[in-house]
Design an enzyme around this catalytic site. Sequence first.
Site, short mmCIF file in Angstrom:
data_model
loop_
_atom_site.label_atom_id
_atom_site.label_comp_id
_atom_site.label_asym_id
_atom_site.label_seq_id
_atom_site.Cartn_x
_atom_site.Cartn_y
_atom_site.Cartn_z
N ARG A 146 0.83 -1.21 0.00
CA ARG A 146 0.00 0.00 0.00
C ARG A 146 0.86 1.25 0.00
O ARG A 146 0.60 2.20 -0.73
CB ARG A 146 -0.91 -0.01 1.23
CG ARG A 146 -1.72 1.27 1.39
CD ARG A 146 -1.29 1.99 2.66
NE ARG A 146 -2.08 3.19 2.84
CZ ARG A 146 -1.55 4.40 2.81
NH1 ARG A 146 -0.29 4.60 2.62
NH2 ARG A 146 -2.31 5.46 2.99
N HIS A 177 2.57 6.13 -2.10
CA HIS A 177 3.60 7.15 -1.92
C HIS A 177 4.74 7.08 -2.92
O HIS A 177 5.42 8.07 -3.15
CB HIS A 177 4.18 7.06 -0.50
CG HIS A 177 3.15 7.27 0.55
ND1 HIS A 177 2.49 8.46 0.75
CD2 HIS A 177 2.63 6.40 1.46
CE1 HIS A 177 1.62 8.33 1.74
NE2 HIS A 177 1.68 7.09 2.18
#
Length: 118
Positions: free
Chosen positions: A76, A81
Amino acid sequence: MSSRRWQLRVEDILQAISAIQQRTNGLTFAAFQRNDMLVESVLYKFIVIGEASANIPEGIQSRHPEVPWRLMSDMRNIIAHEYFRVNLTIVWGTLQNNLPLLIEPLQRLLASEADNEL
């Protein structure tokens, strides 16, 4: 403290896995890779899986080491990011080979922890 019960987070993971499987069922990697909307949809579901896994209490995680909690949250983090590092070959391999293996352990977790709460 999370705003949702951890059991709901586990159900979120199971629902996200189901959605990914339904959306990619019968597709080849080439067809998956060509469909930007589908790729983005699947990546979003991986974010849901990772965020939900990161919000499972440490006690539950430690009682269920067969579930790769850290790997789910790490994936994730990369998608959210470090999106420029996302490798669709790895995503495809994960959704084909790893996600199906999570279903039974997560279902057992819900059943066993429900028994512990009684």
